[in-house]
Design a protein around this motif. Structure first.
Motif, PDB file in Angstrom:
ATOM      1  N   ALA A  28       0.827  -1.167  -0.031  1.00  0.00           N
ATOM      2  CA  ALA A  28       0.092  -0.108   0.209  1.00  0.00           C
ATOM      3  C   ALA A  28       1.084   1.351   0.092  1.00  0.00           C
ATOM      4  O   ALA A  28       1.898   1.450   0.704  1.00  0.00           O
ATOM      5  CB  ALA A  28      -0.945  -0.255   1.206  1.00  0.00           C
ATOM      6  N   ARG A  29       0.407   2.281  -0.716  1.00  0.00           N
ATOM      7  CA  ARG A  29       1.024   3.363  -0.623  1.00  0.00           C
ATOM      8  C   ARG A  29       0.658   4.513   0.362  1.00  0.00           C
ATOM      9  O   ARG A  29      -0.734   4.164   1.173  1.00  0.00           O
ATOM     10  CB  ARG A  29       0.958   4.301  -2.065  1.00  0.00           C
ATOM     11  CG  ARG A  29       1.423   3.887  -3.300  1.00  0.00           C
ATOM     12  CD  ARG A  29       1.144   4.493  -4.427  1.00  0.00           C
ATOM     13  NE  ARG A  29       2.043   5.981  -4.494  1.00  0.00           N
ATOM     14  CZ  ARG A  29       1.502   6.737  -4.907  1.00  0.00           C
ATOM     15  NH1 ARG A  29       0.380   6.871  -5.782  1.00  0.00           N
ATOM     16  NH2 ARG A  29       2.142   7.983  -4.834  1.00  0.00           N
ATOM     17  N   VAL A  30       1.360   4.984   1.246  1.00  0.00           N
ATOM     18  CA  VAL A  30       0.984   5.745   2.344  1.00  0.00           C
ATOM     19  C   VAL A  30       1.039   7.391   1.999  1.00  0.00           C
ATOM     20  O   VAL A  30       1.738   7.816   1.326  1.00  0.00           O
ATOM     21  CB  VAL A  30       1.908   5.491   3.537  1.00  0.00           C
ATOM     22  CG1 VAL A  30       1.594   6.286   4.643  1.00  0.00           C
ATOM     23  CG2 VAL A  30       2.035   4.158   3.809  1.00  0.00           C
ATOM     24  N   TRP A  31      -0.332   8.070   2.563  1.00  0.00           N
ATOM     25  CA  TRP A  31      -0.495   9.474   2.561  1.00  0.00           C
ATOM     26  C   TRP A  31      -0.204  10.099   3.805  1.00  0.00           C
ATOM     27  O   TRP A  31      -1.123   9.912   4.725  1.00  0.00           O
ATOM     28  CB  TRP A  31      -1.802   9.609   1.745  1.00  0.00           C
ATOM     29  CG  TRP A  31      -1.899   9.839   0.470  1.00  0.00           C
ATOM     30  CD1 TRP A  31      -2.029  10.758  -0.426  1.00  0.00           C
ATOM     31  CD2 TRP A  31      -1.804   8.664  -0.609  1.00  0.00           C
ATOM     32  NE1 TRP A  31      -2.196  10.483  -1.685  1.00  0.00           N
ATOM     33  CE2 TRP A  31      -2.124   9.174  -1.640  1.00  0.00           C
ATOM     34  CE3 TRP A  31      -1.805   7.216  -0.552  1.00  0.00           C
ATOM     35  CZ2 TRP A  31      -2.426   8.254  -2.922  1.00  0.00           C
ATOM     36  CZ3 TRP A  31      -1.995   6.381  -1.271  1.00  0.00           C
ATOM     37  CH2 TRP A  31      -2.439   6.917  -2.548  1.00  0.00           C
ATOM     38  N   PRO A  32       1.023  10.466   4.268  1.00  0.00           N
ATOM     39  CA  PRO A  32       0.823  11.365   5.581  1.00  0.00           C
ATOM     40  C   PRO A  32      -0.256  12.241   5.769  1.00  0.00           C
ATOM     41  O   PRO A  32      -0.397  13.184   4.758  1.00  0.00           O
ATOM     42  CB  PRO A  32       2.481  11.786   5.538  1.00  0.00           C
ATOM     43  CG  PRO A  32       3.131  11.036   4.607  1.00  0.00           C
ATOM     44  CD  PRO A  32       2.205  10.699   3.575  1.00  0.00           C
ATOM     45  N   SER A  48      -3.456   3.700   0.748  1.00  0.00           N
ATOM     46  CA  SER A  48      -4.220   3.076  -0.562  1.00  0.00           C
ATOM     47  C   SER A  48      -5.172   2.200  -0.277  1.00  0.00           C
ATOM     48  O   SER A  48      -4.821   0.953   0.361  1.00  0.00           O
ATOM     49  CB  SER A  48      -3.609   2.823  -1.785  1.00  0.00           C
ATOM     50  OG  SER A  48      -2.402   1.681  -1.215  1.00  0.00           O
ATOM     51  N   GLY A  49      -6.608   1.943  -0.603  1.00  0.00           N
ATOM     52  CA  GLY A  49      -7.544   1.206  -0.468  1.00  0.00           C
ATOM     53  C   GLY A  49      -8.272   1.330   0.896  1.00  0.00           C
ATOM     54  O   GLY A  49      -9.199   0.191   0.814  1.00  0.00           O
ATOM     55  N   GLU A  50      -7.881   2.205   1.526  1.00  0.00           N
ATOM     56  CA  GLU A  50      -8.473   2.581   2.842  1.00  0.00           C
ATOM     57  C   GLU A  50      -9.892   3.488   2.729  1.00  0.00           C
ATOM     58  O   GLU A  50      -9.721   4.427   1.972  1.00  0.00           O
ATOM     59  CB  GLU A  50      -7.791   3.033   3.838  1.00  0.00           C
ATOM     60  CG  GLU A  50      -6.786   1.997   4.357  1.00  0.00           C
ATOM     61  CD  GLU A  50      -6.002   2.487   5.658  1.00  0.00           C
ATOM     62  OE1 GLU A  50      -5.398   1.681   6.143  1.00  0.00           O
ATOM     63  OE2 GLU A  50      -5.841   3.697   5.757  1.00  0.00           O
ATOM     64  N   LEU A  51     -10.939   3.315   3.676  1.00  0.00           N
ATOM     65  CA  LEU A  51     -12.198   4.011   3.784  1.00  0.00           C
ATOM     66  C   LEU A  51     -11.810   4.802   5.301  1.00  0.00           C
ATOM     67  O   LEU A  51     -11.800   3.735   5.971  1.00  0.00           O
ATOM     68  CB  LEU A  51     -13.365   3.386   3.492  1.00  0.00           C
ATOM     69  CG  LEU A  51     -14.655   4.256   3.962  1.00  0.00           C
ATOM     70  CD1 LEU A  51     -14.607   5.485   3.138  1.00  0.00           C
ATOM     71  CD2 LEU A  51     -15.671   3.391   3.550  1.00  0.00           C
ATOM     72  N   THR A 179      -3.489  14.346 -14.006  1.00  0.00           N
ATOM     73  CA  THR A 179      -2.332  14.834 -13.500  1.00  0.00           C
ATOM     74  C   THR A 179      -1.199  13.398 -13.456  1.00  0.00           C
ATOM     75  O   THR A 179       0.144  13.709 -12.879  1.00  0.00           O
ATOM     76  CB  THR A 179      -2.446  14.780 -11.990  1.00  0.00           C
ATOM     77  OG1 THR A 179      -3.020  13.863 -11.380  1.00  0.00           O
ATOM     78  CG2 THR A 179      -3.602  16.059 -12.185  1.00  0.00           C
ATOM     79  N   GLY A 180      -1.620  12.153 -13.845  1.00  0.00           N
ATOM     80  CA  GLY A 180      -0.812  11.103 -13.667  1.00  0.00           C
ATOM     81  C   GLY A 180      -0.684  10.435 -12.355  1.00  0.00           C
ATOM     82  O   GLY A 180       0.093   9.390 -11.931  1.00  0.00           O
ATOM     83  N   GLU A 181      -1.561  11.102 -11.384  1.00  0.00           N
ATOM     84  CA  GLU A 181      -1.505  10.377  -9.928  1.00  0.00           C
ATOM     85  C   GLU A 181      -3.090  10.303  -9.576  1.00  0.00           C
ATOM     86  O   GLU A 181      -3.735  11.408  -9.691  1.00  0.00           O
ATOM     87  CB  GLU A 181      -0.724  11.142  -9.133  1.00  0.00           C
ATOM     88  CG  GLU A 181      -0.776  10.757  -7.660  1.00  0.00           C
ATOM     89  CD  GLU A 181       0.246  11.383  -6.720  1.00  0.00           C
ATOM     90  OE1 GLU A 181       0.273  11.293  -5.568  1.00  0.00           O
ATOM     91  OE2 GLU A 181       0.710  12.495  -7.258  1.00  0.00           O
ATOM     92  N   ALA A 182      -3.339   9.180  -8.948  1.00  0.00           N
ATOM     93  CA  ALA A 182      -4.750   9.029  -8.462  1.00  0.00           C
ATOM     94  C   ALA A 182      -4.654   9.976  -7.159  1.00  0.00           C
ATOM     95  O   ALA A 182      -3.921   9.698  -6.253  1.00  0.00           O
ATOM     96  CB  ALA A 182      -5.162   7.615  -8.168  1.00  0.00           C
ATOM     97  N   PRO A 183      -5.574  10.739  -6.709  1.00  0.00           N
ATOM     98  CA  PRO A 183      -5.731  11.819  -5.624  1.00  0.00           C
ATOM     99  C   PRO A 183      -6.211  10.857  -4.375  1.00  0.00           C
ATOM    100  O   PRO A 183      -7.088  10.243  -4.364  1.00  0.00           O
ATOM    101  CB  PRO A 183      -6.708  12.849  -6.080  1.00  0.00           C
ATOM    102  CG  PRO A 183      -7.600  12.064  -7.106  1.00  0.00           C
ATOM    103  CD  PRO A 183      -6.697  10.704  -7.721  1.00  0.00           C
ATOM    104  N   LEU A 184      -5.810  11.598  -3.239  1.00  0.00           N
ATOM    105  CA  LEU A 184      -6.691  11.307  -1.979  1.00  0.00           C
ATOM    106  C   LEU A 184      -7.971  12.065  -2.215  1.00  0.00           C
ATOM    107  O   LEU A 184      -8.096  13.133  -2.787  1.00  0.00           O
ATOM    108  CB  LEU A 184      -5.962  12.167  -1.058  1.00  0.00           C
ATOM    109  CG  LEU A 184      -6.789  12.269   0.473  1.00  0.00           C
ATOM    110  CD1 LEU A 184      -6.864  11.214   1.268  1.00  0.00           C
ATOM    111  CD2 LEU A 184      -6.097  13.373   1.182  1.00  0.00           C
ATOM    112  N   VAL A 185      -9.083  11.165  -1.883  1.00  0.00           N
ATOM    113  CA  VAL A 185     -10.323  11.688  -2.039  1.00  0.00           C
ATOM    114  C   VAL A 185     -11.093  12.093  -0.629  1.00  0.00           C
ATOM    115  O   VAL A 185     -11.036  11.252   0.156  1.00  0.00           O
ATOM    116  CB  VAL A 185     -11.165  10.488  -2.817  1.00  0.00           C
ATOM    117  CG1 VAL A 185     -12.637  11.160  -2.948  1.00  0.00           C
ATOM    118  CG2 VAL A 185     -10.782  10.073  -4.083  1.00  0.00           C
ATOM    119  N   LEU A 186     -11.600  13.098  -0.598  1.00  0.00           N
ATOM    120  CA  LEU A 186     -12.296  13.773   0.628  1.00  0.00           C
ATOM    121  C   LEU A 186     -13.760  13.984   0.343  1.00  0.00           C
ATOM    122  O   LEU A 186     -13.862  14.660  -0.748  1.00  0.00           O
ATOM    123  CB  LEU A 186     -11.700  14.920   1.080  1.00  0.00           C
ATOM    124  CG  LEU A 186     -10.341  14.712   2.046  1.00  0.00           C
ATOM    125  CD1 LEU A 186      -9.705  15.857   2.099  1.00  0.00           C
ATOM    126  CD2 LEU A 186     -10.728  14.157   3.447  1.00  0.00           C
TER     127      LEU A 186
END
Length: 334
Positions: A28-32, A48-51, A179-186
């Motif tokens: 998984a990729r991590v978004w601090p 990534s993959g978390e709700l 952008t070439g990158e899937a974003p964090l979704v809020l």
């Protein structure tokens, strides 16, 4: 029977080896989040993959927390998109400017009410936003910084009638392709997402949206964070919110990988911390407790606290673990 998603373990190992050899991240990729105590508790941040669901009483700063998290993610070089069902885009921009000004000028940064005043003046049509904020601590720097971040920070003015799961997916995919990158979704907030039918009850609607957002997180390999509303009975002053108090609580508690619940510290601190030092009451009112109620991939029942800086539309990002005893109901003292 469809087998398009079927994969043998051997194939999975081979695919993982190929990913590693290509120099990519296999897990998984991590978004601090930029909230340091929270990132420590979550072993780095959101994955990534978390709700991820964020709940709490009205007026306690859920949107402020979510916007600051989004800003932190983008400032760290990632991409994010904010689906706003509750606030117009200019209101969000005002908050982001005040928040960003604090990053440049600290506690002296231009407060939110002054940013609003600059937005609302009607004279000086030739002025830019930076011109209107000239002379305000951190104001011009905030506008410049947000311009630099702007290509990666997206705000969608969402509608509870028209913005459903399909449109959210299309927007996220469009940002990824651009952008070439899937974003964090809020998503602010989950119960407002349109479901396209009036023939099911609210619990079923909430279940559909929660399941859909979880599927989106898995398929696009991004974290999806959503603010969630509480039942009316849980909004009375002083009640500490728990998972069972959320609207559609059974579906939300099941689908969520991480559940964060906010509370005013004064409302939930044990009486003995107040009666021996009444000065604590004012101090506790300045803090919000964020409880990691559920964490599917790590530790939970962790209680953190963050200092309110609402005049700048933010929280102090450091935070710390709560050391005082907490209770479920408000404690009144004379």
């Amino acid at each position: 029977m469809s087998t398009e998603r079927l994969q043998s373990l051997t194939d999975l190992i081979d695919t993982t080896d190929a990913t590693i050899r290509a120099g990519s991240v296999a897990g998984a990729r991590v978004w601090p989040t930029g909230f340091h105590a929270l990132d420590k508790a979550l072993s780095g941040g959101l994955r990534s993959g978390e709700l991820v669901l964020l709940g709490g009483p009205q007026g306690l700063g859920k949107t402020t927390f979510a916007l600051q998290l989004m800003r932190n993610v983008v400032a760290a070089g990632r991409t994010a998109v904010y689906f706003s069902f509750e606030h117009d885009t200019h209101t969000l921009l005002e908050r982001l400017i005040s928040l960003e000004a604090a990053e440049h000028a600290g506690l002296n940064g231009v407060p939110l009410h002054q940013v609003r005043e600059r937005f609302e003046v009607r004279h000086g049509q030739s002025e830019s936003l930076a011109d209107r904020l000239a002379g305000s601590p951190g104001g011009p720097e905030a506008v410049a910084a947000l311009r630099d971040l702007g290509g990666r920070l997206h705000v969608h003015r969402s509608s509870g009638v028209h913005t459903g799961l399909a449109q959210i997916r299309r927007v996220v995919e469009a940002i990824r392709d651009t952008t070439g990158e899937a974003p964090l979704v809020l998503v602010d907030y989950l119960q407002k997402v349109a479901v396209g039918t009036d023939h099911v009850g609210e619990d079923e609607q909430v279940a559909q949206v929660a399941e859909g957002l979880k599927e989106l997180a898995l398929e696009l390999a991004v974290p999806v964070a959503a603010i969630v509303a509480a039942e009316k009975f849980a909004l009375k002053p002083g009640m500490r919110m728990r998972a069972r108090h959320l609207r559609g609580s059974s579906a939300l508690a099941y689908e969520a990988d991480i559940l964060l619940l906010m509370a005013d510290k004064f409302d939930v601190v044990a009486r003995h911390h107040l009666v021996y030092d009444l000065g604590n009451a004012d101090r506790f009112r300045r803090w919000v407790v964020v409880t990691i109620e559920k964490n599917r991939n790590g530790v939970d029942k962790v209680e953190l606290e963050f200092h309110k800086r609402f005049e700048q539309s933010r929280f102090d990002p450091e935070g710390r673990e709560v050391t005082e005893q907490l209770v479920e109901e408000r404690v009144f003292v004379d």
